[in-house]
Design a protein around this motif. Structure first.
Motif, PDB file in Angstrom:
ATOM      1  N   MET A  71       0.773  -1.089  -0.344  1.00  0.00           N
ATOM      2  CA  MET A  71      -0.177  -0.186   0.126  1.00  0.00           C
ATOM      3  C   MET A  71       0.923   1.203  -0.547  1.00  0.00           C
ATOM      4  O   MET A  71       1.808   1.332   0.558  1.00  0.00           O
ATOM      5  N   ASP A  72       0.264   2.595  -1.165  1.00  0.00           N
ATOM      6  CA  ASP A  72       1.159   3.679  -0.274  1.00  0.00           C
ATOM      7  C   ASP A  72       0.624   4.103   0.818  1.00  0.00           C
ATOM      8  O   ASP A  72      -0.377   4.194   1.349  1.00  0.00           O
ATOM      9  N   GLY A 106      -9.055  -2.628  -3.685  1.00  0.00           N
ATOM     10  CA  GLY A 106      -8.990  -3.789  -2.225  1.00  0.00           C
ATOM     11  C   GLY A 106      -7.798  -4.397  -2.701  1.00  0.00           C
ATOM     12  O   GLY A 106      -7.198  -5.754  -1.984  1.00  0.00           O
ATOM     13  N   GLU A 107      -6.885  -5.173  -3.780  1.00  0.00           N
ATOM     14  CA  GLU A 107      -5.911  -5.657  -4.482  1.00  0.00           C
ATOM     15  C   GLU A 107      -5.244  -5.321  -3.576  1.00  0.00           C
ATOM     16  O   GLU A 107      -4.712  -6.059  -2.831  1.00  0.00           O
ATOM     17  N   ARG A 108      -4.314  -4.438  -2.619  1.00  0.00           N
ATOM     18  CA  ARG A 108      -3.495  -4.132  -2.625  1.00  0.00           C
ATOM     19  C   ARG A 108      -3.729  -4.190  -0.563  1.00  0.00           C
ATOM     20  O   ARG A 108      -2.617  -4.171  -0.011  1.00  0.00           O
ATOM     21  N   LEU A 109      -4.798  -3.445  -0.481  1.00  0.00           N
ATOM     22  CA  LEU A 109      -5.297  -4.468   0.936  1.00  0.00           C
ATOM     23  C   LEU A 109      -5.314  -5.221   1.523  1.00  0.00           C
ATOM     24  O   LEU A 109      -4.759  -5.633   2.208  1.00  0.00           O
ATOM     25  N   ALA A 110      -5.999  -7.054   0.281  1.00  0.00           N
ATOM     26  CA  ALA A 110      -5.559  -7.609   0.208  1.00  0.00           C
ATOM     27  C   ALA A 110      -4.010  -8.356   0.452  1.00  0.00           C
ATOM     28  O   ALA A 110      -3.922  -9.424   1.514  1.00  0.00           O
ATOM     29  N   ALA A 111      -2.725  -7.334   0.042  1.00  0.00           N
ATOM     30  CA  ALA A 111      -2.032  -8.434   0.041  1.00  0.00           C
ATOM     31  C   ALA A 111      -1.026  -7.472   0.784  1.00  0.00           C
ATOM     32  O   ALA A 111       0.035  -8.280   1.486  1.00  0.00           O
ATOM     33  N   TYR A 241     -10.780  -7.616  -3.533  1.00  0.00           N
ATOM     34  CA  TYR A 241     -10.306  -8.113  -2.286  1.00  0.00           C
ATOM     35  C   TYR A 241     -10.570  -9.201  -2.153  1.00  0.00           C
ATOM     36  O   TYR A 241      -8.998 -10.251  -1.985  1.00  0.00           O
ATOM     37  N   LYS A 242     -12.069  -9.835  -2.514  1.00  0.00           N
ATOM     38  CA  LYS A 242     -11.985 -11.013  -2.178  1.00  0.00           C
ATOM     39  C   LYS A 242     -11.644 -11.846  -3.422  1.00  0.00           C
ATOM     40  O   LYS A 242     -10.970 -13.365  -3.063  1.00  0.00           O
ATOM     41  N   ALA A 243     -11.635 -11.370  -4.080  1.00  0.00           N
ATOM     42  CA  ALA A 243     -10.302 -12.289  -5.535  1.00  0.00           C
ATOM     43  C   ALA A 243      -9.121 -12.171  -5.475  1.00  0.00           C
ATOM     44  O   ALA A 243      -8.625 -13.483  -5.901  1.00  0.00           O
ATOM     45  N   THR A 244      -8.348 -11.652  -4.453  1.00  0.00           N
ATOM     46  CA  THR A 244      -7.226 -11.606  -4.004  1.00  0.00           C
ATOM     47  C   THR A 244      -7.213 -12.431  -2.806  1.00  0.00           C
ATOM     48  O   THR A 244      -5.631 -13.258  -2.707  1.00  0.00           O
ATOM     49  N   PHE A 245      -7.971 -12.429  -2.109  1.00  0.00           N
ATOM     50  CA  PHE A 245      -7.553 -12.923  -0.580  1.00  0.00           C
ATOM     51  C   PHE A 245      -9.330 -13.503  -0.111  1.00  0.00           C
ATOM     52  O   PHE A 245      -9.654 -12.681   0.498  1.00  0.00           O
ATOM     53  N   PRO A 246      -9.176 -14.558  -0.931  1.00  0.00           N
ATOM     54  CA  PRO A 246     -11.329 -14.946   0.157  1.00  0.00           C
ATOM     55  C   PRO A 246     -10.980 -14.619   1.542  1.00  0.00           C
ATOM     56  O   PRO A 246     -10.391 -15.221   2.075  1.00  0.00           O
ATOM     57  N   LEU A 247     -12.737 -13.664   1.938  1.00  0.00           N
ATOM     58  CA  LEU A 247     -12.790 -14.603   3.066  1.00  0.00           C
ATOM     59  C   LEU A 247     -12.825 -15.357   3.917  1.00  0.00           C
ATOM     60  O   LEU A 247     -13.041 -16.253   3.139  1.00  0.00           O
TER      61      LEU A 247
END
Length: 288
Positions: A71-72, A106-111, A241-247
């Motif tokens: 995340m930036d 969403g992607e970067r929070l998941a990362a 987010y869910k696509a990167t890191f499912p809940l």
């Protein structure tokens, strides 16, 4: 006004002359300013009454998030918690939302949530709003969340006379039963800790930035639960987010319990306007 800002910029190692100071929105706790020099722009928070290490902890939280390379965050230029002269100086971040911004968020929070610490909690007391948040290191997320988070808000609420009678009794009963819904042995993720819609901003090219963390290591679903309390996050954010890191499957059972912490914080800060939401969650888990 300019000489004061000139002094603080110099103290932070910034060269150049202050040419403009403009008050901007920056939350309800601090005074916030756009500070321009003849070379660049900065964002500055001032709070003459801030508690010890208030801005140091914010700077440290930003640095920890930045260390994940996911995340930036705004670069920290300087800070001080000296009484009567406490400030935080950040790079100026300004941009416009694009069609990709929410997906990136969403992607970067998941990362970021896939980056893990060794234990749950944190090395020192932090702040959630203006409330001090005691911390320690725990191997168990359940124990940390119960003892450092919910019990702390219970104690504050008793002192402020907003948690009493049936509300107190139900919350105390809930704490005893918490292991029915809150997981114990999970990975301690890097967390923002105060992730509502006002604590992320947009930079150049629509890139999302995190600001104002109340950093801790813990269950990643704790961050996600707070995003659902108030507005500020879109459907595309959650889908990415869910696509990167499912809940995890247990999230649906413990989400209201994670939201309870933030509602207790708001109850303790702002009063009974948040009481009905607290009571609703307590009734759901422990009954009437």
């Amino acid at each position: 006004m300019k000489p004061q800002f000139q002094k603080l910029l110099k103290q932070s190692g910034v060269k150049g002359n202050v040419t403009r100071v403009k008050k901007v929105s920056g939350g309800s706790i601090n005074d916030a300013y756009l500070v321009e020099t003849d070379a660049q722009r900065f964002f500055m928070k001032l709070n003459e009454a801030s508690p010890a290490r208030f801005f140091a902890l914010e700077a440290k939280g930003l640095a920890l998030i930045k260390s994940t390379n996911t995340m930036d965050v705004p670069d920290v230029i300087g800070y001080s918690d000296k009484e009567g002269e406490s400030f935080l100086l950040l790079e100026w971040v300004n941009g416009h939302r694009t069609e990709h911004t929410d997906k990136l968020l969403g992607e970067r929070l998941a990362a970021m949530h896939q980056t893990s610490g060794e234990q749950h909690g944190y090395s020192e007391a932090t702040f959630i709003g203006t409330l001090q948040q005691p911390n320690s290191w725990y191997d168990s997320w359940l124990s940390y969340y119960r003892d450092c988070r919910l019990k702390t808000q219970l104690q504050i609420g008793i002192k402020r006379n907003v948690i009493h009678a049936q509300r107190r009794e139900k919350l105390e009963r809930l704490l005893v039963r918490l292991d029915r819904w809150i997981p114990n042995n999970i990975s301690p993720a890097y967390l923002h800790g105060d992730l509502w819609g006002g604590n992320w901003i947009v930079g150049e090219h629509g890139i999302p930035y995190f600001i104002d963390p109340s950093f801790l290591f813990g269950d990643r679903h704790f961050d996600i639960a707070f995003t659902e309390v108030f507005s500020g996050f879109s459907t595309s954010f959650y889908e990415a987010y869910k696509a990167t890191f499912p809940l995890a499957d247990y999230y649906k059972d413990c989400k209201p319990l994670y939201q309870l912490f933030y509602l207790l914080v708001h109850l303790n800060l702002f009063g009974e306007v948040y009481g009905s939401n607290v009571d609703r969650i307590l009734r759901y888990y422990v009954g009437d």
